[in-house]
Design a protein around this motif. Structure first.
Motif, short mmCIF file in Angstrom:
data_model
loop_
_atom_site.label_atom_id
_atom_site.label_comp_id
_atom_site.label_asym_id
_atom_site.label_seq_id
_atom_site.Cartn_x
_atom_site.Cartn_y
_atom_site.Cartn_z
N THR A 44 0.80 -1.22 0.00
CA THR A 44 0.00 0.00 0.00
C THR A 44 0.84 1.29 0.00
OG1 THR A 44 -0.31 -0.15 2.41
CG2 THR A 44 -2.01 -1.12 1.01
N PRO A 45 2.02 1.34 0.67
CA PRO A 45 2.82 2.56 0.53
C PRO A 45 3.19 2.84 -0.93
CG PRO A 45 3.58 1.29 2.40
CD PRO A 45 2.61 0.42 1.66
N PHE A 46 3.47 1.80 -1.69
CA PHE A 46 3.79 2.00 -3.10
C PHE A 46 2.56 2.44 -3.88
CE2 PHE A 46 4.23 0.12 -7.44
CZ PHE A 46 5.19 1.00 -7.91
N LEU A 47 1.42 1.80 -3.65
CA LEU A 47 0.20 2.21 -4.36
C LEU A 47 -0.20 3.64 -3.99
CD1 LEU A 47 -1.98 -1.04 -4.26
CD2 LEU A 47 -0.51 -0.18 -6.11
N ASN A 48 0.13 4.06 -2.77
CA ASN A 48 -0.12 5.46 -2.41
C ASN A 48 0.69 6.40 -3.30
OD1 ASN A 48 -1.75 4.51 -0.36
ND2 ASN A 48 -0.23 4.84 1.27
N GLN A 49 1.91 5.98 -3.65
CA GLN A 49 2.74 6.80 -4.53
C GLN A 49 2.18 6.79 -5.96
OE1 GLN A 49 5.07 8.78 -3.42
NE2 GLN A 49 4.82 7.97 -1.35
N VAL A 50 1.63 5.65 -6.39
CA VAL A 50 0.97 5.61 -7.70
C VAL A 50 -0.21 6.56 -7.70
CG1 VAL A 50 -0.25 4.15 -9.36
CG2 VAL A 50 1.74 3.24 -8.13
N ALA A 51 -0.97 6.59 -6.61
CA ALA A 51 -2.09 7.53 -6.51
C ALA A 51 -1.62 8.97 -6.66
CB ALA A 51 -2.82 7.32 -5.18
N ASP A 52 -0.44 9.26 -6.12
CA ASP A 52 0.09 10.63 -6.21
C ASP A 52 0.38 11.05 -7.65
OD1 ASP A 52 -0.12 11.10 -3.52
OD2 ASP A 52 2.00 10.78 -3.07
N LEU A 53 0.64 10.08 -8.54
CA LEU A 53 0.81 10.44 -9.95
C LEU A 53 -0.41 11.18 -10.46
CD1 LEU A 53 2.22 7.14 -11.54
CD2 LEU A 53 3.52 9.17 -10.86
N PHE A 54 -1.59 10.69 -10.08
CA PHE A 54 -2.83 11.29 -10.56
C PHE A 54 -3.22 12.51 -9.73
CE2 PHE A 54 -2.72 6.82 -11.65
CZ PHE A 54 -2.87 6.89 -13.03
N ALA A 55 -2.88 12.48 -8.45
CA ALA A 55 -3.19 13.63 -7.60
C ALA A 55 -2.40 14.87 -8.02
CB ALA A 55 -2.90 13.29 -6.14
N THR A 56 -1.26 14.67 -8.69
CA THR A 56 -0.43 15.80 -9.14
C THR A 56 -0.43 15.93 -10.67
OG1 THR A 56 1.56 14.40 -9.18
CG2 THR A 56 1.09 15.61 -7.13
N ALA A 57 -1.44 15.32 -11.32
CA ALA A 57 -1.46 15.33 -12.79
C ALA A 57 -1.56 16.73 -13.36
CB ALA A 57 -2.63 14.47 -13.29
N ASP A 58 -2.18 17.66 -12.64
CA ASP A 58 -2.33 19.03 -13.13
C ASP A 58 -1.05 19.84 -13.02
OD1 ASP A 58 -4.97 18.55 -13.74
OD2 ASP A 58 -5.75 19.42 -11.88
#
Length: 320
Positions: free
Chosen positions: A109-123
């Motif tokens: 889950t720590p790694f998937l949290n970082q994958v989520a950040d890809l989209f959270a910072t997409a803008d």
């Protein structure tokens, strides 16, 4: 041989093939990479981008399954680009000493949290997702499209669990990005052998009303005996959650992008099944983005009995 022994034998064969580079031709997407934080380091993962003609209708994350890579979802990603979407297909590790893996081998889950950040910072033009797109497009000589505001996540096999968990993470920690997520398509989803990522994600997402639909194959060793689909049926409280194709193969989501190893271990994609899967995936994505409900894409939906059959004998799946 025991069931567990059989499973581990197949997984070992897949891992060996992936490590030795057996497999696919060069995908038609724009080749590049994306940076993802992993423990105290940064991974530079292969990532392919598929650009539509004109301004994209939305950004679609297309995630491959266990011990596969982005080459194996190239045909599906290309289909989505042809439908007007900007498709992003990263390769995520299946083995990593720091636990930075697609599937849960302990706690990913720590790694998937970082994958989520890809989209959270997409803008953010300086964010890893925007940099990845810019580099891939610049190398091709094609114009760099604007990052779309609407998102759809599509995951195959273990990739389905990953997109479920990332969507859950965005819901709980990134409200601005969550508001842009329009739906998930889960293709023959597979639960990890360890952990409860699927249960955690689906329980949270069910209450949000976020559309989540599946095209599944019959239970088999390659889909962990249908556990991912069974979890959707048990945890989602919706009358229609997708279809199971009675003659489906686990590799149908890969279609023409599958390879000899995938076909040997998990079945040869069938043209008719692939056509149904791609039609439903594209159609559902259109409806997610447009806010519409096209009857032909909801075969046998009790709320819309006018839907046409997805495939002869298709089993309609509903939640609890």
């Amino acid at each position: 041989m025991s069931l567990r022994g059989s499973t581990l034998t197949i997984l070992a064969a897949v891992c060996t093939a992936a490590a030795t580079g057996v497999g696919t031709a060069e995908p038609p997407g724009l080749s590049g990479s994306v940076e993802i934080a992993c423990a105290a380091s940064t991974l530079h993962q292969s990532a392919a981008w598929y650009l539509p003609t004109g301004q994209p209708r939305g950004l679609v994350w297309v995630q491959h399954g266990f011990a596969r890579d982005n080459d194996n979802v190239a045909a599906l990603a290309e289909t989505l680009a042809d439908a007007g979407y900007l498709a992003f297909a990263p390769s995520l590790p299946f083995l990593n000493l720091s636990g930075c893996t697609l599937q849960n081998l302990g706690d990913n889950t720590p790694f998937l949290n970082q994958v989520a950040d890809l989209f959270a910072t997409a803008d953010d033009p300086a964010g890893p997702l925007a940099r990845s797109l810019e580099t891939a497009a610049a190398g091709s000589g094609r114009p760099i499209p604007s990052m779309p505001g609407q998102l759809v996540f599509i995951g195959h096999s273990a990739g389905a669990e990953a997109v479920e968990y990332v969507a859950h993470r965005l819901h709980t920690t990134a409200p601005a990005t969550w508001s842009k997520l329009r739906g998930l398509v889960l293709l023959d989803p597979v639960k990890s052998f360890l952990g409860n990522n699927t249960e955690t994600a689906l329980t949270d997402l069910d209450a949000t009303g976020l559309p989540m639909l599946t095209v599944s194959a019959p239970p088999s060793l390659c889909n962990n005996f249908g556990g991912g689909t069974a979890a959707m049926e048990a945890l989602l409280h919706r009358p229609f959650i997708g279809v199971r194709i009675p003659a489906g193969e686990h590799t149908d989501a890969e279609g023409a992008s599958s390879d000899g190893i995938g076909e040997l271990l998990c079945g040869v994609p069938q043209a008719a099944n692939v056509a149904v899967l791609q039609r439903l995936t594209s159609g559902w994505t259109d409806d997610f983005i447009d806010g519409t409900h096209t009857a032909a894409y909801y075969p046998g939906d009790p709320a819309d009995p006018g839907g046409i059959p997805a495939a002869p004998g298709a089993q309609i799946l509903g939640g609890s």
